[in-house]
Design a protein around this motif. Structure first.
Motif, PDB file in Angstrom:
ATOM      1  N   THR A   1       0.832  -1.212   0.000  1.00 40.79           N
ATOM      2  CA  THR A   1       0.000   0.000   0.000  1.00 40.79           C
ATOM      3  C   THR A   1       0.864   1.258   0.000  1.00 40.79           C
ATOM      4  O   THR A   1       0.546   2.234  -0.691  1.00 40.79           O
ATOM      5  CB  THR A   1      -0.949   0.026   1.217  1.00 40.79           C
TER       6      THR A   1
ATOM      7  N   THR B   1      -6.422   2.677  -2.593  1.00 38.16           N
ATOM      8  CA  THR B   1      -5.300   2.232  -1.767  1.00 38.16           C
ATOM      9  C   THR B   1      -5.290   2.967  -0.434  1.00 38.16           C
ATOM     10  O   THR B   1      -4.924   2.399   0.599  1.00 38.16           O
ATOM     11  CB  THR B   1      -3.963   2.459  -2.493  1.00 38.16           C
TER      12      THR B   1
ATOM     13  N   THR C   1       2.340   1.804  -3.463  1.00 36.00           N
ATOM     14  CA  THR C   1       1.269   2.158  -4.403  1.00 36.00           C
ATOM     15  C   THR C   1       0.840   3.599  -4.200  1.00 36.00           C
ATOM     16  O   THR C   1       0.628   4.342  -5.170  1.00 36.00           O
ATOM     17  CB  THR C   1       0.057   1.218  -4.221  1.00 36.00           C
TER      18      THR C   1
ATOM     19  N   ALA D   1      -7.581   1.180   1.798  1.00 32.01           N
ATOM     20  CA  ALA D   1      -6.927  -0.043   2.295  1.00 32.01           C
ATOM     21  C   ALA D   1      -5.936   0.288   3.399  1.00 32.01           C
ATOM     22  O   ALA D   1      -5.855  -0.412   4.414  1.00 32.01           O
ATOM     23  CB  ALA D   1      -6.218  -0.756   1.138  1.00 32.01           C
ATOM     24  N   PHE D   2      -5.188   1.371   3.219  1.00 31.05           N
ATOM     25  CA  PHE D   2      -4.220   1.798   4.236  1.00 31.05           C
ATOM     26  C   PHE D   2      -4.934   2.207   5.519  1.00 31.05           C
ATOM     27  O   PHE D   2      -4.469   1.911   6.627  1.00 31.05           O
ATOM     28  CB  PHE D   2      -3.394   2.964   3.699  1.00 31.05           C
TER      29      PHE D   2
END
Length: 255
Positions: free
Chosen positions: A31, A70, A34, A73-74
């Motif tokens: 992550t 992302t 990205t 997600a982080f």
């Protein structure tokens, strides 16, 4: 203290991380890079390499979508980490080994003395040393800042309903500068400690395998080794001194 142990080619290894921590690190690594690959090109969009990266992702729209996905997600990763840590310390009696203490400042001074030849052994650190704590809290606190400012930039009209309008440009400045700072810290500090440090070169594989060698544990985390092997600090210090003297002798022979 009972810790899983194994021996490979005459070297002793101790279990340091479980599957959960190793998986967490892999997700964080993916992550982070990205977010860097999709974030910094937006910040430095005038450079040719940024244009090429944006084109590689299929355009600025795709870059923004990937960056935000992302980012979510982080955010989930950070939230679960904090929740698990709180539950572990409150209900499972985990030791708060990442908390910064006065000893960390003394360890910093001791290591400076060691590197300057004013001390015969390195600092006597426990499970995590001051450098690892610095990186950890940088990721946690920096991550929280990035999450908050990221959502402000994503939903500016929502936040300005109850916050002054100046919060948007302030969030933009904080988000961009913290992103660049985090990238530089990882590239310079973390990469050196994990890859180019002579004590672990060419790579510290501990977080990827879950195992740490006894030699590295003795050098970097002697207090934890004393606890694992149920030995006194004095015995560990004596072994450290012997190890240091043998290394000095080897260097003198080579010279």
């Amino acid at each position: 203290m009972k810790v899983e142990k194994k021996e490979v080619n005459g070297h002793v290894y101790y279990r340091r991380f479980g599957i959960y921590r190793m998986l967490e690190h892999w997700i964080l690594m993916i992550t982070f890079f990205t977010l860097v690959l999709t974030g910094l090109p937006q910040r430095f969009h005038e450079y040719e390499i940024s244009k090429q990266i944006i084109a590689l992702f299929g355009g600025i729209v795709n870059v923004r979508v990937i960056h935000r996905a992302t980012g979510i997600a982080f955010t989930i990763l950070a939230m679960q980490h904090i929740v698990v840590a709180c539950i572990g310390m409150l209900f499972k009696r985990w030791h708060a080994s990442m908390m910064v203490t006065v000893k960390d400042f003394y360890d910093t001074i001791d290591n400076i003395k060691y590197y300057l030849g004013m001390r015969d052994i390195p600092a006597l650190c426990d499970r995590y040393d001051y450098r690892q704590k610095f990186e950890y809290w940088g990721v946690v606190l920096g991550g929280i800042l990035m999450i908050i400012t990221g959502f402000i930039l994503w939903f500016p009209t929502t936040f300005t309903k109850f916050l002054p309008g100046q919060v948007v440009p302030a969030a933009k400045a904080a988000h961009q500068n913290e992103a660049l700072l985090a990238f530089l810290v990882i590239v310079v500090w973390h990469m050196y400690n994990s890859v180019f440090n002579p004590e672990v070169f060419p790579l510290d594989k501990t977080i990827f395998t879950g195992w740490i060698s006894r030699e590295l544990l003795l050098h970097e985390h002697p207090l934890e080794l004393a606890r694992i092997e149920n030995r006194s600090i004095e015995e560990i210090i004596e072994e450290l001194r012997s190890l240091h003297l043998s290394h000095v002798g080897e260097r003198e022979v080579k010279e």
